[in-house]
Structure formats: structure tokens, C-alpha cells
Design an enzyme around this catalytic site. Structure first.
Site, short mmCIF file in Angstrom:
data_model
loop_
_atom_site.label_atom_id
_atom_site.label_comp_id
_atom_site.label_asym_id
_atom_site.label_seq_id
_atom_site.Cartn_x
_atom_site.Cartn_y
_atom_site.Cartn_z
N TYR A 154 -6.70 3.91 32.87
CA TYR A 154 -6.73 2.98 33.99
C TYR A 154 -7.73 1.85 33.77
O TYR A 154 -7.97 1.04 34.66
CB TYR A 154 -7.09 3.70 35.29
N LYS A 204 -9.17 17.20 25.90
CA LYS A 204 -8.17 17.42 24.85
C LYS A 204 -8.79 16.99 23.52
O LYS A 204 -8.21 16.26 22.73
CB LYS A 204 -6.90 16.62 25.16
N ASP A 230 -4.40 21.68 28.73
CA ASP A 230 -3.15 22.42 28.85
C ASP A 230 -3.36 23.79 29.48
O ASP A 230 -2.75 24.13 30.51
CB ASP A 230 -2.51 22.63 27.47
N ASP A 245 -4.63 16.63 42.06
CA ASP A 245 -3.38 16.73 42.82
C ASP A 245 -2.80 18.14 42.74
O ASP A 245 -2.33 18.69 43.75
CB ASP A 245 -2.36 15.72 42.29
#
Length: 346
Positions: free
Chosen positions: A118, A163, A194, A222
Site C-alpha cells: 500500500y 513470509k 500460511d 479481517d
């Protein structure tokens, strides 16, 4: 007197922000609210989601209370208002608290707020599109310090989600987090994004302060809302060095706008976080909300039949429902507490 900018937005934004303001005004008269426009309608008039003059005034405020805005797809030059405010005001730390209000548990997520995917707009070609994922030394250091200080305040640890086994940016970020945490004496537990998502579904309450980069934090928070019962009750704060913005994490929900059934709890708890930021005591709002959720009628997203106004009135009623000292008004740290529960004094 504290000065708070209000941007209600669109959809259900005005409804839930009005509820939050009513709750704040029920516990303190030390805040004056100033309303500003922002969002797509403003963009259509001036080519920006918020005017420069309004931004200048907002910078002078003590905090911002934000509702929700709709971000349309495929509008050239348009960038969402909340992303714009995060960048313009350098609100680099996003704290999202996912509460289980019935059982007194919560998931705490610290999300880097201005970098990652972003950080800037991507570019498109006829045969490809490119987005840029940026993690800087300054950005990684300051969000790491924010999360580590929060963990120390809560006598907790950090779960750093990344990650780093694949992404160079995460390897860079990881080294900085581990270095600062070791220096500050805070434990860091690492998790690959993950497998962490599976852990978050199965065992959500044992991760201390979760720290991660921008997009991972967006997705994690979320998903975590399934443990709150509704995304409509989740608050957040966006913190910079000079100012902070508080908002529920739900969207503008245009499908229910104007129907009077939007869940106001996320906005109300965001306002409680704002009270804490201003040096006032948001604990009374949290406690009143917990009591109401245990015993009161809830909005349809939580299986009830209550309206937005009914939930708001119910929470305000809970604020004044106990009077252990049989007096009308008590002031603590500039917060007016009427009929507060004895547990708040322990």
C-alpha cells in the site's frame, strides 16, 4: 478541552459515528467535535478525497474519529480516503483489537500502516500490472518499537508473522524486529503467514501481540473477526507521532445504510480507544459495552433484532446502571463516571 476531527464518511459511517459521539458525550464534556468532509463525493468535486485546507485544519486537532467510506473500483486517480489520511498524517501504526466481549478475551494485532503493497500506486501496461512492496529501515524500526512497547505494557510477548522464507522484504523486516526485541528484553515467537492463519482459526487467544506488515495485517485482522462474532464490533486506532485516527474496521455497508440496523459497537469501542489516547479513561466504555453484549438485544449481524439507536442507548444506560457509592457523579482522569460498576475500582 480536546479537539477531535470527525469524518463520518458514507454508507453506515454517519450512523455509527453519531452513536460513538453520543457515548463519548455521556461520559465526558472535555471533547469538542469538528466535522470535515471526505471521500468519493469530495473527489468528484475537487479531484482529491479531502481538501488541502481541511487537512491543514485536521493536523491541528488532538485526534480523529472516522466512520467508513466507499472506495470505487476503476476510477482513475482516486485513492481511498483512509489510505490517503494514513499517508498524509504518517499514521504508521495500526492497532486492531478483536474482542470476545462475552468472555473478556481479545486478539491484539499491530499492523504496519504506511508501507508494503500500500506504499504507492502500482503501474499498468497492456500485458501486465506491477505493484511495489516496500519495507524501509525507518518503517520497520518504528512499527517494531510500537509493538514491543505495547507488549511490555501488557506484560506479553510478540508473535511476528511473516513470509521470510520467501520474501526478501520480510527477511529484512525480521532482522530488525528480532534485534530491537532482544535489546528490549521482549520475547518474539515467529510464525509463517500460511500456517499462522490456521492457528488463528483453531487457537486465536494465545498469540500475545501479533506484529506483521501492512497487507498481512489487513487480512489477518479481517479473518480474526470470526472470533468476535461480527466485524461490526471491531475497533482500531491508527497512530502517528503527532496525531491518531480511530475507526471501526468494517466497511461502509451501503446495502444496510439508512435502515437503522448498523452495528455501532465497533465505532463506540474505537471512541473508547480514542479516550485512552487522549489521556482519558476509555475503560468505562469498554466495560459498559461488555455488559450490554452479555445481556442486551444486539443488531442483526449478531443474531439480534435491535436497531443502531437501541444498542447505543443500551450501552449508555449500562454506563450509568451502577451506583455503588450512591452519588450522582464521579470524575476520574477528567472522565465523568455516573453510576459505575465497583469492578472498575479494583
Amino acid at each position: 478541552m480536546y479537539r477531535v476531527a470527525v469524518i463520518k464518511g458514507d454508507g453506515i459511517g454517519p450512523e455509527v459515528v453519531d452513536s460513538a459521539i453520543r457515548v463519548v458525550n455521556s461520559v465526558t464534556d472535555r471533547i469538542r467535535f469538528y466535522e470535515f468532509e471526505g471521500g468519493f463525493e469530495v473527489f468528484k468535486r475537487i479531484g482529491s478525497p479531502i481538501s488541502e485546507d481541511d487537512l491543514k485544519e485536521i493536523r491541528k486537532m488532538d485526534a480523529i474519529l472516522f466512520g467508513a467510506t466507499t472506495t470505487p473500483f476503476n476510477v482513475p486517480g482516486y485513492r481511498s480516503l483512509i489510505v490517503t489520511l494514513r499517508k498524509e498524517l504518517d499514521l504508521y501504526a495500526n492497532l486492531r483489537i478483536i474482542p470476545d466481549l462475552s468472555n473478556g478475551k481479545e486478539i491484539v494485532i499491530v499492523r504496519e500502516n504506511t508501507e508494503g503493497l500500500y506504499a504507492r500506486d502500482g503501474i499498468g501496461f497492456s500485458d501486465r500490472a506491477i505493484d511495489f512492496r516496500i519495507i524501509t529501515l525507518e518503517g520497520a524500526r518504528r512499527i517494531a518499537k510500537f509493538a514491543i512497547n505495547l507488549a511490555k505494557e501488557r506484560n506479553s510477548f510478540i508473535t511476528f508473522v511473516h513470509k521470510a522464507n520467501v520474501l526478501k522484504g520480510d527477511r529484512f523486516f525480521r532482522e530488525i524486529v528480532l534485534e530491537i526485541a532482544e535489546r528490549e528484553g521482549v520475547e518474539v515467537r515467529e510464525a509463517i503467514i500460511d500456517s499462522f492463519m490456521i492457528k488463528l482459526v483453531k487457537n486465536p487467544w494465545d498469540h500475545g501481540v501479533i506484529l506483521t506488515e501492512n497487507m498481512f495485517g489487513d487480512i489477518i485482522s479481517d479473518l480474526a473477526t470470526i472470533h468476535a462474532g461480527s466485524i461490526g464490533i471491531v475497533p482500531s486506532g491508527n497512530y502517528g507521532d503527532e496525531i491518531a485516527l480511530f475507526e471501526p474496521i468494517h466497511g461502509s455497508a451501503p446495502d444496510i445504510a439508512g435502515k437503522g440496523i448498523a452495528n455501532p459497537i465497533g465505532a463506540i469501542l474505537s471512541a473508547a480507544m480514542m479516550l485512552d489516547y487522549l489521556g482519558l479513561n476509555g475503560k468505562v466504555v469498554w466495560e459498559a459495552t461488555r455488559r450490554y453484549v452479555r445481556y442486551g438485544n444486539l443488531t442483526p449481524d449478531m443474531g439480534g433484532t435491535a436497531t443502531t439507536s437501541e444498542v447505543t442507548k443500551g450501552i449508555i444506560s449500562e454506563i450509568y446502571s451502577f451506583d455503588p457509592f450512591d452519588i450522582d457523579e464521579i470524575w476520574v482522569e477528567e472522565i465523568r463516571l455516573g453510576r459505575i460498576p465497583l469492578t472498575l475500582w479494583r
